[in-house]
Design an enzyme around this catalytic site. Sequence first.
Site, PDB file in Angstrom:
ATOM      1  N   ASP A 247       1.009  -1.336  -0.223  1.00 52.21           N
ATOM      2  CA  ASP A 247       0.005   0.108   0.036  1.00 52.21           C
ATOM      3  C   ASP A 247       1.004   1.246  -0.027  1.00 52.21           C
ATOM      4  OD1 ASP A 247      -2.465   1.182   0.084  1.00 52.21           O
ATOM      5  OD2 ASP A 247      -2.716   1.245   2.173  1.00 52.21           O
TER       6      ASP A 247
ATOM      7  N   ASN B  14       1.365   3.610  -2.802  1.00 54.56           N
ATOM      8  CA  ASN B  14       1.841   3.864  -4.144  1.00 54.56           C
ATOM      9  C   ASN B  14       1.367   5.160  -4.484  1.00 54.56           C
ATOM     10  OD1 ASN B  14       2.869   1.440  -4.354  1.00 54.56           O
ATOM     11  ND2 ASN B  14       1.523   0.608  -5.678  1.00 54.56           N
ATOM     12  N   GLY B  15       0.083   5.518  -4.279  1.00 53.28           N
ATOM     13  CA  GLY B  15      -0.595   6.887  -4.817  1.00 53.28           C
ATOM     14  C   GLY B  15       0.172   7.889  -3.906  1.00 53.28           C
TER      15      GLY B  15
ATOM     16  N   TRP C 289       2.946   8.085  -2.129  1.00 53.77           N
ATOM     17  CA  TRP C 289       4.232   8.257  -2.407  1.00 53.77           C
ATOM     18  C   TRP C 289       4.311   9.040  -3.842  1.00 53.77           C
ATOM     19  CZ3 TRP C 289       7.308   7.135  -7.034  1.00 53.77           C
ATOM     20  CH2 TRP C 289       8.606   7.085  -6.600  1.00 53.77           C
TER      21      TRP C 289
ATOM     22  N   HIS D 136       2.635   3.554  -8.500  1.00 49.08           N
ATOM     23  CA  HIS D 136       2.552   2.033  -9.103  1.00 49.08           C
ATOM     24  C   HIS D 136       3.884   1.473  -9.925  1.00 49.08           C
ATOM     25  CE1 HIS D 136      -1.655   2.382  -7.484  1.00 49.08           C
ATOM     26  NE2 HIS D 136      -2.138   3.053  -8.402  1.00 49.08           N
TER      27      HIS D 136
ATOM     28  N   SER E 289      -7.913  -5.431  -5.219  1.00 50.13           N
ATOM     29  CA  SER E 289      -8.783  -5.771  -4.368  1.00 50.13           C
ATOM     30  C   SER E 289     -10.036  -5.808  -5.173  1.00 50.13           C
ATOM     31  CB  SER E 289      -8.829  -5.195  -3.198  1.00 50.13           C
ATOM     32  OG  SER E 289      -9.514  -3.820  -3.109  1.00 50.13           O
TER      33      SER E 289
ATOM     34  N   ARG F 195     -11.999   2.614  -8.090  1.00 51.91           N
ATOM     35  CA  ARG F 195     -11.088   3.668  -8.505  1.00 51.91           C
ATOM     36  C   ARG F 195     -11.408   4.258  -9.737  1.00 51.91           C
ATOM     37  NH1 ARG F 195      -5.309   2.493  -5.706  1.00 51.91           N
ATOM     38  NH2 ARG F 195      -6.240   1.879  -3.746  1.00 51.91           N
TER      39      ARG F 195
ATOM     40  N   LEU G 141       9.669 -21.163  -4.975  1.00 46.30           N
ATOM     41  CA  LEU G 141       8.764 -20.052  -4.224  1.00 46.30           C
ATOM     42  C   LEU G 141       7.475 -20.363  -4.915  1.00 46.30           C
ATOM     43  CD1 LEU G 141       8.061 -17.570  -2.307  1.00 46.30           C
ATOM     44  CD2 LEU G 141       8.806 -16.173  -4.219  1.00 46.30           C
TER      45      LEU G 141
ATOM     46  N   ARG H 122       1.980  -4.711   5.952  1.00 52.84           N
ATOM     47  CA  ARG H 122       0.948  -3.839   5.317  1.00 52.84           C
ATOM     48  C   ARG H 122       2.174  -2.602   5.244  1.00 52.84           C
ATOM     49  NH1 ARG H 122      -4.836  -2.151   4.437  1.00 52.84           N
ATOM     50  NH2 ARG H 122      -4.659  -0.311   3.120  1.00 52.84           N
TER      51      ARG H 122
ATOM     52  N   ARG I 218      -5.019  -1.872   8.877  1.00 56.34           N
ATOM     53  CA  ARG I 218      -6.285  -2.595   8.503  1.00 56.34           C
ATOM     54  C   ARG I 218      -6.072  -3.596   7.657  1.00 56.34           C
ATOM     55  NH1 ARG I 218      -7.742   2.871   6.784  1.00 56.34           N
ATOM     56  NH2 ARG I 218      -7.294   2.913   4.459  1.00 56.34           N
TER      57      ARG I 218
ATOM     58  N   SER J 189      -8.183  -4.484   5.048  1.00 56.34           N
ATOM     59  CA  SER J 189      -8.966  -4.386   3.626  1.00 56.34           C
ATOM     60  C   SER J 189      -9.374  -5.426   2.913  1.00 56.34           C
ATOM     61  CB  SER J 189      -8.035  -3.457   2.890  1.00 56.34           C
ATOM     62  OG  SER J 189      -7.594  -2.241   3.453  1.00 56.34           O
TER      63      SER J 189
END
Length: 248
Positions: free
Chosen positions: A25, A27-28, A30, A42, A70, A76, A136, A193, A199, A201
């Site tokens: 979380d 990105n925006g 930042w 992003h 999500s 958005r 992985l 997070r 939270r 989300s």
Amino acid sequence: MVTEEELLTQLNRSCLPRHVAIIMDGNGRWAMARGLARTFGHQAGMESLREVVRLCVELGIQVLTVYAFSTENWRRPLSEINFLMGLLIKYLYKEVDELCARNVKIKILGNIESFTPEVQAAIDMAIERSQNNNGLNFNLALNYGGRFEIINATKVIAQKVAEGKIAVEEINEALLSRHLYTAGQPEPDLLIRTAGDCRISNFLLWQIAYTEFWFTEIKWPDFRRIHFLQALVDFQNRKRRFGGLCFN
Ligand code: IPE
Ligand code: IPE
Ligand code: MG
């Protein structure tokens, strides 16, 4: 400030989390803090993802799950959604070779039917190319919602009961877990997070019953190996009791 080398010495490689989940979380925020459009955040976040995947491979972590989109992110603006979808396509085509070279197996958690054929094709390509890898397990949560996942599992189970394939008495935690996207995988031991919000989300609601949470103010595009290592070291200093009195 503690260094990466110091953290690596503190880290006990014999008791790493089996499964780490990340809510990537910030990105925006930042980007906005730099006077840039949200999309730059992003874009910049892709480098953080690359570093984290490489480190998980290096350390031999079994499962990494990242929350990329999500079920609520459809709220958005369409322009941002389209940008994210384009980025996803680019990421998959660009990274698949390296991921395969590192023996990473890609899995999608979420309902990808709502995506465009181009996005679905990129996803199918990445899944197919990596299907025989056994290093992985890299779960990308895309159009993922914990509530949707549980409802979906409930519907499938109800259908099986209606068809007489299973009895109501057979419904238990193990059965429900087997009907989730994460079927067969260990539950997350550690959830990270970024960006300061504390939270969930709608992420992995069922699976995080006993997960350790690690929140940081660092925004996702600034998240680096050192932060991931710090989270792992902190995780190893936690006492997990699982409702009992002393577990470790
Ligand atoms: C996380 O960053 C990426 C996605 C949800 C796709 P955000 O886009 O939520 O960034 P903030 O939280 O608005 O800063
Ligand atoms: C959670 O972040 C979803 C992803 C990181 C993909 P959001 O930015 O959507 O969460 P809220 O809206 O702040 O709860
Ligand atoms: Mg956000």
